[in-house]
Design an enzyme around this catalytic site. Structure first.
Site, PDB file in Angstrom:
ATOM      1  CG  HIS A 147      -2.118  -0.867   1.070  1.00  0.00           C
ATOM      2  ND1 HIS A 147      -3.284  -0.658   1.762  1.00  0.00           N
ATOM      3  CD2 HIS A 147      -2.330  -1.946   0.290  1.00  0.00           C
ATOM      4  CE1 HIS A 147      -4.168  -1.575   1.426  1.00  0.00           C
ATOM      5  NE2 HIS A 147      -3.609  -2.376   0.541  1.00  0.00           N
TER       6      HIS A 147
ATOM      7  CE1 TYR B  14      -6.166   4.177  10.674  1.00  0.00           C
ATOM      8  CE2 TYR B  14      -5.631   3.962   8.338  1.00  0.00           C
ATOM      9  CZ  TYR B  14      -5.436   3.589   9.660  1.00  0.00           C
ATOM     10  OH  TYR B  14      -4.513   2.612   9.955  1.00  0.00           O
TER      11      TYR B  14
ATOM     12  N   PRO C 274      -4.627   0.464  18.415  1.00  0.00           N
ATOM     13  CG  PRO C 274      -6.508  -0.765  17.775  1.00  0.00           C
ATOM     14  CD  PRO C 274      -5.864  -0.124  18.967  1.00  0.00           C
TER      15      PRO C 274
ATOM     16  CE  LYS D 274       3.942   3.693  13.712  1.00  0.00           C
ATOM     17  NZ  LYS D 274       3.406   3.181  12.448  1.00  0.00           N
TER      18      LYS D 274
ATOM     19  CE1 TYR E 290      -1.676   4.086   9.232  1.00  0.00           C
ATOM     20  CE2 TYR E 290      -0.374   2.864   7.635  1.00  0.00           C
ATOM     21  CZ  TYR E 290      -1.526   2.990   8.396  1.00  0.00           C
ATOM     22  OH  TYR E 290      -2.497   2.032   8.334  1.00  0.00           O
TER      23      TYR E 290
END
Length: 406
Positions: free
Chosen positions: A72, A216, A308, A312, A400
């Site tokens: 991704h 998200y 979550p 991580k 991220y």
């Protein structure tokens, strides 16, 4: 039994550590309280940072990941019916993430360990860690006190009888409820924690993902996340009140709520399918300091837990075991314990950055039960800042895709 490194726990951290040590010519024994089938189906993380991907490849455990994993190059943020894509490679100098479930990472590492590595004992319950204290009681790496063998020991139960694993070092990869963390005297520890008043209702569904990257979503009704496990299996989450029972939600209610929270102004549609699994995950932040006491080293959830939202957890565990493997290899090659002595400090620098990032992502996207209109507008302002300022967007992308393992 006797070995150089006794590893408690055969999750991704313990299994990867055994692989890294094997490649460095250092022997180990892995003790896992559950059976192999349980470990290989235990659903947890699914996002691998660039550094984790690189480590798995270098360890010889990346072949199936590269064939079946989903690279991704970004995520999509949704808020106020708007959509904004964060382009990871453009913002980070080429870094990306990989969608590849923890279950598959464990399967790959177990297969390698059973063929090439040292002993891996399933249904071997660690009962106690003993003899790890430094001479001065400060967690130093010098001579070790202790009765019997004079060094670290792990007492465990396997095949109906108790046994002892004698070793030079013990690494606790046995999670928050394991015995490793409790072997460190309470008066020598500091604990930092935060619980959140909400959790995640997560589902697995037999339907292709409705978007080719993670989504998200911040919504006035609460957070939602669209993820995936494969091109044909979707993984989705809803923010729910803490203490929610997953069975309180019917399948239709879950899909209806997901559809509301993912709604966009351009008419994007969420595809539905049969839900095969649903559960609720609590949200918590936790850090145990130090991560080392004498010849005992903590890794992964035994030392730290993150909500979550930032993806991580598994990646932090990988950072811990890479740090330990490098430090022990250095000690064996040079005789210097400098890197082992610095283990806790080295890991905690990365841990706290990950805690910070996970906290930022959680407070950016979740709505607390007592949120005020002022707080709602602040969230939207923060999202608009990310969408409109390259510096803010870069900070998110760098966090991220992962902080350096060095």
């Amino acid at each position: 039994m006797r070995t150089t490194v006794g590893i408690i726990g055969a999750g991704p951290a313990g299994l990867l550590l055994a692989r890294l040590l094997h490649n460095a010519g250092i022997d180990s024994v892995v003790l896992e309280s559950r059976d192999r089938a349980y470990v290989e189906r235990r659903q947890r993380a699914g996002i691998l940072e660039q550094g984790t991907v690189d480590v798995l490849r270098a360890a010889g455990a990346g072949a199936r990941m590269d064939r079946e994993g989903l690279r991704h190059d970004g995520i999509e943020l949704r808020y106020d019916r708007k959509r904004h894509r964060v382009d990871f490679p453009a913002l980070t100098g080429g870094r990306s993430v990989m969608v590849y479930a923890q279950t598959e990472v464990c399967k790959d590492l177990i297969a390698l360990q059973l063929v090439e590595g040292g002993p891996l004992l399933f249904e071997a319950e660690a009962l106690a860690v003993e003899g790890v204290e430094g001479v001065e009681g400060t967690g130093g790496a010098g001579e070790v006190e202790g009765a019997g063998s004079g060094g670290p020991r792990v007492r465990f139960r396997h095949e109906g009888r108790e046994d002892v694993l004698e070793c030079e070092y013990v690494v606790g990869c046995d999670g928050f409820w394991g015995v490793a963390r409790t072997a460190i005297p309470a008066e020598l520890t500091r604990v930092f924690e935060r619980s959140y008043p909400f959790g995640w209702l997560g589902i697995l569904a037999d339907v292709p993902p409705s978007h080719d990257e993670l989504v998200y979503a911040r919504h006035d009704r609460g957070f939602a996340l669209l993820s995936m496990r494969s091109p044909s299996v979707s993984r989705l989450y809803l923010q729910v009140p803490d203490g929610t029972d997953a069975e309180e939600w019917s399948d239709e209610e879950i899909w209806d709520e997901l559809e509301r929270r993912f709604e966009t102004a351009d008419g994007w549609k969420l595809d539905r399918g049969p839900i095969t699994q649903k559960s609720v995950t609590p949200m918590r932040s936790y850090v145990h300091e130090p991560m080392r006491y004498g010849r005992l080293f903590l890794a992964g959830d035994a030392a730290h837990i993150v909500p979550p939202t930032g993806a991580k957890g598994l990646n932090l565990a990988v950072g811990d075991v890479v740090t330990f493997a490098r430090a022990l290899t250095h000690e064996k090659e040079t005789g210097s314990a400098e890197l082992l002595d610095a283990y806790s400090e080295t890991c905690l620098r990365r841990v706290w950055q990950a805690e910070r990032f996970s906290y930022d992502m959680t407070t950016l996207l979740h709505r607390t039960p007592d949120a005020t209109p002022f707080e709602d507008r602040l969230q939207l302002a923060r999202l608009e800042r990310i969408a409109g300022a390259r510096s803010a967007e870069t900070d998110l992308a760098e966090g991220y895709t992962g902080f350096p393992l060095e």
